[in-house]
Design an enzyme around this catalytic site. Structure first.
Site, PDB file in Angstrom:
ATOM      1  N   LYS A   1       0.822  -1.213   0.000  1.00  0.00           N
ATOM      2  CA  LYS A   1       0.000   0.000   0.000  1.00  0.00           C
ATOM      3  C   LYS A   1       0.862   1.272   0.000  1.00  0.00           C
ATOM      4  CE  LYS A   1      -4.050  -2.113   2.264  1.00  0.00           C
ATOM      5  NZ  LYS A   1      -5.049  -1.952   3.367  1.00  0.00           N
TER       6      LYS A   1
ATOM      7  N   TYR B   1     -12.382  -2.799  -4.218  1.00  0.00           N
ATOM      8  CA  TYR B   1     -12.848  -2.953  -2.833  1.00  0.00           C
ATOM      9  C   TYR B   1     -14.375  -2.974  -2.738  1.00  0.00           C
ATOM     10  CZ  TYR B   1      -8.297  -2.438  -0.396  1.00  0.00           C
ATOM     11  OH  TYR B   1      -7.034  -2.616   0.121  1.00  0.00           O
TER      12      TYR B   1
ATOM     13  N   GLU C   1      -9.136 -11.259  -7.759  1.00  0.00           N
ATOM     14  CA  GLU C   1      -8.211 -10.128  -7.631  1.00  0.00           C
ATOM     15  C   GLU C   1      -7.051 -10.208  -8.624  1.00  0.00           C
ATOM     16  OE1 GLU C   1      -9.218  -9.289  -2.903  1.00  0.00           O
ATOM     17  OE2 GLU C   1      -7.189  -9.883  -3.458  1.00  0.00           O
TER      18      GLU C   1
ATOM     19  N   PHE D   1     -15.953   2.447   6.914  1.00  0.00           N
ATOM     20  CA  PHE D   1     -14.621   2.957   6.588  1.00  0.00           C
ATOM     21  C   PHE D   1     -14.334   2.964   5.093  1.00  0.00           C
ATOM     22  CE2 PHE D   1     -14.344  -1.579   7.671  1.00  0.00           C
ATOM     23  CZ  PHE D   1     -13.755  -2.103   6.526  1.00  0.00           C
TER      24      PHE D   1
HETATM   25  P1  GDP Z   1      -7.613  -7.053   5.540  1.00  0.00           P
HETATM   26  O1  GDP Z   1      -8.116  -8.185   4.689  1.00  0.00           O
HETATM   27  O2  GDP Z   1      -6.818  -7.515   6.727  1.00  0.00           O
HETATM   28  O3  GDP Z   1      -6.866  -6.012   4.749  1.00  0.00           O
HETATM   29  O4  GDP Z   1      -8.888  -6.325   6.175  1.00  0.00           O
HETATM   30  P2  GDP Z   1     -10.387  -6.110   5.575  1.00  0.00           P
HETATM   31  O5  GDP Z   1     -10.546  -6.840   4.285  1.00  0.00           O
HETATM   32  O6  GDP Z   1     -11.335  -6.393   6.678  1.00  0.00           O
HETATM   33  O7  GDP Z   1     -10.431  -4.532   5.318  1.00  0.00           O
HETATM   34  C1  GDP Z   1      -9.808  -3.969   4.180  1.00  0.00           C
HETATM   35  C2  GDP Z   1      -9.007  -2.771   4.624  1.00  0.00           C
HETATM   36  O8  GDP Z   1      -9.892  -1.797   5.145  1.00  0.00           O
HETATM   37  C3  GDP Z   1      -8.018  -3.050   5.772  1.00  0.00           C
HETATM   38  O9  GDP Z   1      -6.753  -3.481   5.334  1.00  0.00           O
HETATM   39  C4  GDP Z   1      -7.934  -1.701   6.446  1.00  0.00           C
HETATM   40  O10 GDP Z   1      -6.972  -0.838   5.810  1.00  0.00           O
HETATM   41  C5  GDP Z   1      -9.317  -1.124   6.247  1.00  0.00           C
HETATM   42  N1  GDP Z   1     -10.135  -1.378   7.447  1.00  0.00           N
HETATM   43  C6  GDP Z   1     -10.653  -2.554   7.888  1.00  0.00           C
HETATM   44  N2  GDP Z   1     -11.355  -2.413   9.006  1.00  0.00           N
HETATM   45  C7  GDP Z   1     -11.294  -1.091   9.312  1.00  0.00           C
HETATM   46  C8  GDP Z   1     -11.830  -0.295  10.367  1.00  0.00           C
HETATM   47  O11 GDP Z   1     -12.509  -0.786  11.278  1.00  0.00           O
HETATM   48  N3  GDP Z   1     -11.551   1.043  10.324  1.00  0.00           N
HETATM   49  C9  GDP Z   1     -10.795   1.608   9.341  1.00  0.00           C
HETATM   50  N4  GDP Z   1     -10.575   2.927   9.364  1.00  0.00           N
HETATM   51  N5  GDP Z   1     -10.268   0.879   8.322  1.00  0.00           N
HETATM   52  C10 GDP Z   1     -10.515  -0.449   8.312  1.00  0.00           C
END
Ligand code: GDP
Ligand code: MG
Length: 138
Positions: free
Chosen positions: A9, A49, A126, A57
């Site tokens: 990122k 996404y 993806e 978020f």
């Molecule tokens: P990952 O698969 O571990 O990347 O997590 P997810 O797929 O759940 O979420 C995608 C991305 O969204 C994450 O990498 C974070 O950057 C962001 N994100 C996830 N949960 C949160 C949250 O509760 N708050 C905020 N601000 N960003 C979040």
């Protein structure tokens, strides 16, 4: 053998950790079989996404992932999807296990250094998203 999609990122690219992160993949038997650096448009990020579009978020996520260049790669290896997730660590870097990429290089839940596919099914979607017309060459 599996393939998974990784994104380094904007925070990690900006801080000069591309090499550090790729080294972690390579030393853990994840072979880089495709790679490119891109700056995603808002439209591309929203499509990538889309699964998160109802989450509170979502806007922050799109703003962050489009804030700078990212390095997108396809990693290949045994259990590549799960292995990459293990190397990444928890989504929130404060909860990421010591030695994981996020524990080492991430600053916050938004600026958390890496994306990795969360299932084999999503990995295929993806990889197709970023390397659609190059699949034959992989
Ligand atoms: P990952 O698969 O571990 O990347 O997590 P997810 O797929 O759940 O979420 C995608 C991305 O969204 C994450 O990498 C974070 O950057 C962001 N994100 C996830 N949960 C949160 C949250 O509760 N708050 C905020 N601000 N960003 C979040
Ligand atoms: Mg995810």
């Amino acid at each position: 053998m599996e393939r998974t999609l990784s994104i380094i990122k904007p925070d990690a690219v900006e801080k000069g950790h591309i090499g550090d992160i790729l080294k972690i993949f390579e030393t853990n038997n994840l072979k880089i079989v495709a790679m490119k650096m891109v700056h995603l448009s808002t439209q591309e990020a929203e499509q990538f996404y889309a699964i998160h579009k109802e989450r509170p978020f979502f806007r922050d996520l799109i703003d962050f992932i489009t804030s700078g260049r990212v390095v997108v790669s396809v990693l290949e290896g045994e259990n590549a999807v799960a292995k990459n997730r293990e190397l990444m660590g928890a989504t929130n870097p404060q909860e990421a296990a010591p030695g994981t990429i996020r524990a080492e290089f991430a600053d916050s839940i938004d600026a958390n250094a890496v994306h990795g596919s969360d299932s084999l099914e999503n990995a295929k979607i993806e990889v197709e998203f970023f390397f659609n017309n190059q699949l034959a060459a992989l």
